[in-house]
Design a protein around this motif. Structure first.
Motif, PDB file in Angstrom:
ATOM      1  N   VAL A   1       0.778  -1.306  -0.071  1.00  0.00           N
ATOM      2  CA  VAL A   1      -0.191   0.026  -0.121  1.00  0.00           C
ATOM      3  C   VAL A   1       0.866   1.429  -0.048  1.00  0.00           C
ATOM      4  O   VAL A   1       0.545   2.156  -0.702  1.00  0.00           O
ATOM      5  CB  VAL A   1      -0.950  -0.127   1.090  1.00  0.00           C
ATOM      6  N   ILE A   2       2.105   1.202   0.550  1.00  0.00           N
ATOM      7  CA  ILE A   2       2.899   2.452   0.774  1.00  0.00           C
ATOM      8  C   ILE A   2       4.095   2.226   0.111  1.00  0.00           C
ATOM      9  O   ILE A   2       5.045   3.361   0.300  1.00  0.00           O
ATOM     10  CB  ILE A   2       2.901   2.613   2.378  1.00  0.00           C
ATOM     11  N   CYS A   3       4.833   1.190  -0.197  1.00  0.00           N
ATOM     12  CA  CYS A   3       5.839   0.794  -0.749  1.00  0.00           C
ATOM     13  C   CYS A   3       6.363   1.882  -2.111  1.00  0.00           C
ATOM     14  O   CYS A   3       5.284   2.345  -2.732  1.00  0.00           O
ATOM     15  CB  CYS A   3       6.402  -0.339  -1.132  1.00  0.00           C
ATOM     16  N   LYS A   4       7.422   2.262  -2.153  1.00  0.00           N
ATOM     17  CA  LYS A   4       7.735   3.331  -3.343  1.00  0.00           C
ATOM     18  C   LYS A   4       8.516   2.540  -4.382  1.00  0.00           C
ATOM     19  O   LYS A   4       9.139   1.712  -4.272  1.00  0.00           O
ATOM     20  CB  LYS A   4       8.761   4.341  -2.621  1.00  0.00           C
ATOM     21  N   GLY A   5       8.339   3.082  -5.757  1.00  0.00           N
ATOM     22  CA  GLY A   5       9.002   2.482  -6.910  1.00  0.00           C
ATOM     23  C   GLY A   5       7.998   2.218  -7.913  1.00  0.00           C
ATOM     24  O   GLY A   5       6.586   1.950  -7.791  1.00  0.00           O
TER      25      GLY A   5
ATOM     26  N   LEU B   1      17.821 -15.315 -13.279  1.00  0.00           N
ATOM     27  CA  LEU B   1      17.152 -14.718 -11.962  1.00  0.00           C
ATOM     28  C   LEU B   1      18.022 -13.978 -11.052  1.00  0.00           C
ATOM     29  O   LEU B   1      17.904 -13.064 -10.405  1.00  0.00           O
ATOM     30  CB  LEU B   1      16.435 -15.963 -11.461  1.00  0.00           C
ATOM     31  N   GLN B   2      19.200 -14.648 -10.802  1.00  0.00           N
ATOM     32  CA  GLN B   2      20.306 -13.778  -9.905  1.00  0.00           C
ATOM     33  C   GLN B   2      20.837 -12.739 -10.184  1.00  0.00           C
ATOM     34  O   GLN B   2      21.005 -11.836  -9.493  1.00  0.00           O
ATOM     35  CB  GLN B   2      21.367 -14.942  -9.597  1.00  0.00           C
ATOM     36  N   GLN B   3      21.039 -12.701 -11.600  1.00  0.00           N
ATOM     37  CA  GLN B   3      21.428 -11.363 -12.283  1.00  0.00           C
ATOM     38  C   GLN B   3      20.472 -10.407 -12.061  1.00  0.00           C
ATOM     39  O   GLN B   3      20.732  -8.988 -11.779  1.00  0.00           O
ATOM     40  CB  GLN B   3      21.871 -11.502 -13.763  1.00  0.00           C
ATOM     41  N   GLU B   4      19.040 -10.783 -12.365  1.00  0.00           N
ATOM     42  CA  GLU B   4      18.074  -9.630 -12.316  1.00  0.00           C
ATOM     43  C   GLU B   4      18.005  -9.094 -10.969  1.00  0.00           C
ATOM     44  O   GLU B   4      17.667  -7.862 -10.609  1.00  0.00           O
ATOM     45  CB  GLU B   4      16.969 -10.391 -13.086  1.00  0.00           C
ATOM     46  N   LEU B   5      17.865 -10.038  -9.767  1.00  0.00           N
ATOM     47  CA  LEU B   5      17.899  -9.645  -8.601  1.00  0.00           C
ATOM     48  C   LEU B   5      19.119  -8.821  -8.284  1.00  0.00           C
ATOM     49  O   LEU B   5      18.830  -7.825  -7.166  1.00  0.00           O
ATOM     50  CB  LEU B   5      17.875 -10.814  -7.431  1.00  0.00           C
ATOM     51  N   GLU B   6      20.316  -9.012  -8.740  1.00  0.00           N
ATOM     52  CA  GLU B   6      21.249  -8.328  -8.367  1.00  0.00           C
ATOM     53  C   GLU B   6      21.456  -6.906  -9.179  1.00  0.00           C
ATOM     54  O   GLU B   6      22.075  -6.056  -8.532  1.00  0.00           O
ATOM     55  CB  GLU B   6      22.512  -8.979  -8.500  1.00  0.00           C
ATOM     56  N   HIS B   7      20.887  -6.683 -10.285  1.00  0.00           N
ATOM     57  CA  HIS B   7      21.133  -5.567 -11.178  1.00  0.00           C
ATOM     58  C   HIS B   7      19.963  -4.934 -11.732  1.00  0.00           C
ATOM     59  O   HIS B   7      20.114  -3.895 -12.172  1.00  0.00           O
ATOM     60  CB  HIS B   7      22.013  -6.206 -12.262  1.00  0.00           C
TER      61      HIS B   7
ATOM     62  N   VAL C   1      14.429  -1.877 -10.926  1.00  0.00           N
ATOM     63  CA  VAL C   1      13.058  -1.847 -10.786  1.00  0.00           C
ATOM     64  C   VAL C   1      12.745  -2.840  -9.561  1.00  0.00           C
ATOM     65  O   VAL C   1      11.929  -2.300  -8.756  1.00  0.00           O
ATOM     66  CB  VAL C   1      12.307  -2.304 -12.059  1.00  0.00           C
ATOM     67  N   ILE C   2      13.176  -3.850  -9.583  1.00  0.00           N
ATOM     68  CA  ILE C   2      13.095  -4.818  -8.315  1.00  0.00           C
ATOM     69  C   ILE C   2      13.658  -4.329  -7.248  1.00  0.00           C
ATOM     70  O   ILE C   2      13.340  -4.546  -6.172  1.00  0.00           O
ATOM     71  CB  ILE C   2      13.295  -6.276  -8.731  1.00  0.00           C
ATOM     72  N   ARG C   3      14.972  -4.032  -7.237  1.00  0.00           N
ATOM     73  CA  ARG C   3      15.847  -3.729  -6.191  1.00  0.00           C
ATOM     74  C   ARG C   3      15.128  -2.206  -5.455  1.00  0.00           C
ATOM     75  O   ARG C   3      15.293  -1.956  -4.163  1.00  0.00           O
ATOM     76  CB  ARG C   3      17.285  -3.104  -6.711  1.00  0.00           C
ATOM     77  N   GLU C   4      14.422  -1.483  -6.215  1.00  0.00           N
ATOM     78  CA  GLU C   4      13.880  -0.400  -5.691  1.00  0.00           C
ATOM     79  C   GLU C   4      12.839  -0.875  -4.799  1.00  0.00           C
ATOM     80  O   GLU C   4      12.515  -0.064  -3.747  1.00  0.00           O
ATOM     81  CB  GLU C   4      13.223   0.474  -6.764  1.00  0.00           C
TER      82      GLU C   4
END
Length: 366
Positions: free
Chosen positions: A280-284, A335-341, A344-347
């Motif tokens: 409800v309140i997360c940013k990105g 998947l690991q590369q996307e999580l690390e780099h 959008v998901i890291r935000e």
């Protein structure tokens, strides 16, 4: 029939054959999911499924013409391990899925470990933080949630370090899930010079908590760390309020704060550790996209729907990095590369540039 009629008929047959070939030639990535769609924990499974479908449907509608369609095959296991085994065998060996995805629970995941080891099919984003899935050496897994060990550490930090409680008890679901978190909670207490004043248990998929309540009253507890699903935990808290047991409560993310809080009466003090931020309140960008998608659906903005949505988002971004047919090693590496780099998901998780470990969040009912 005239020559013109024969030619016209042949043309129709040829066109139909071409269309059928084109349709069958469309690449498809098959994803298998076994989860609780019925039984006393069904709301968790239904919400995880709905969140995943929310993104997969969007992706399939907006993907490039030559990109693979995601086909999510979902089977109900009622949060019962023997049913998960049956489902996994069907999905892996009969349906030939490219990956298992979003399987719900520790005992259910543990039950299919031999299938994972034999088939080597990727085991993606299980809804559990069990230690045996953190760094396995005999099968392929990718986690998009932190470990139960980290959640347990945060519960004990809250009880002992922040609230200054000394008499902490445990209420444990009697299976692999309960044992996994019990071990982490006990170790976290021991690091601070404490041990549980009492450990009580109940059977999975039941709400038989009366004996545990009697023991909690007898030992005059100040804090109760609980491991289970929302039905028995909410019943325990409500019964404790009825008999006048004054204590604080905490449990890990599996219980579902949304479903647990909805069943509570009065004003008990309850902490639920979370593995995704409050949608409800997360940013990105992805938070905004999720909220917009939910507004156009019948779903609610809760952590389980959000977790399913995030799982599906990360999977589709990784699939796009691999050639078809999907290779397991490529998918796991992507998947690991996307999580690390992937910014959008890291935000969403508010990860710092060098941070690799996913955080723990908190929800309170008080």
């Amino acid at each position: 029939m005239s020559i013109f009629g024969v030619k016209f008929l042949l043309l129709l047959v040829f066109a139909s054959t071409v269309l059928n070939f084109t349709a069958s030639a469309q690449p498809v990535v098959k994803i298998g999911m076994s989860t609780a769609l019925s039984g006393p924990a069904k709301e968790i499974g239904q919400q995880l499924k709905a969140g995943a479908e929310l993104h997969f449907n969007f992706y399939n509608q907006h993907k490039a013409d030559d990109a693979a369609t995601i086909e999510l095959q979902v089977l109900d296991d009622s949060y019962e391990p023997h049913k998960t085994v049956t489902n996994a065998r069907k999905l892996v060996y009969e349906n030939k899925v490219d990956a298992l995805f979003g399987v719900m629970g520790t005992p259910t995941s543990y039950a299919i470990k031999p299938i994972l080891e034999h088939s080597k099919v990727p085991f993606l984003m299980p809804y559990t933080g069990a230690e045996f899935l953190q760094e396995p050496h005999t099968f392929n897994v990718f986690n998009l949630r932190t470990s139960y060990n980290k959640e347990a550490q945060d519960i004990v930090r809250y009880f002992v370090d922040e609230q200054k409680l000394k008499r902490v008890a445990l209420l444990i679901q009697a299976d692999e899930f309960g044992l996994t978190v019990e071990k982490s909670l006990t170790n976290a207490l021991a690091e601070r010079g404490f041990k549980p004043v009492v450990i009580t248990r109940f059977r999975r998929n039941t709400d038989d908590i009366e004996r545990a309540l009697e023991q909690a009253q007898r030992y005059k507890i100040e804090g109760l760390a609980m491991v289970g699903t929302y039905t028995p935990l909410s019943k325990f808290i409500n019964r404790a309020m009825e008999v006048g047991l004054e204590t604080q409560y905490a449990t890990v993310s599996f219980a579902s704060s949304n479903e647990l809080f909805a069943r509570l009466k009065g004003k008990p003090k309850v902490l639920v550790t979370e593995v995704v931020p409050d949608p409800v309140i997360c940013k990105g960008k992805l938070c905004d996209t999720f909220r917009e998608a939910v507004r156009n659906s019948t779903l609610s903005h809760n952590e389980q729907v959000f977790e399913g949505y995030l799982n599906a988002y990360l999977l589709t971004t990784a699939i796009q990095q691999c050639e078809l047919p999907i290779d397991s090693d490529c998918l796991l590496n992507a998947l690991q590369q996307e999580l690390e780099h992937n910014t959008v998901i890291r935000e969403v998780f508010m990860l710092q540039p060098a941070q690799k470990k996913l955080p723990v969040y908190r929800s309170f009912f008080q």
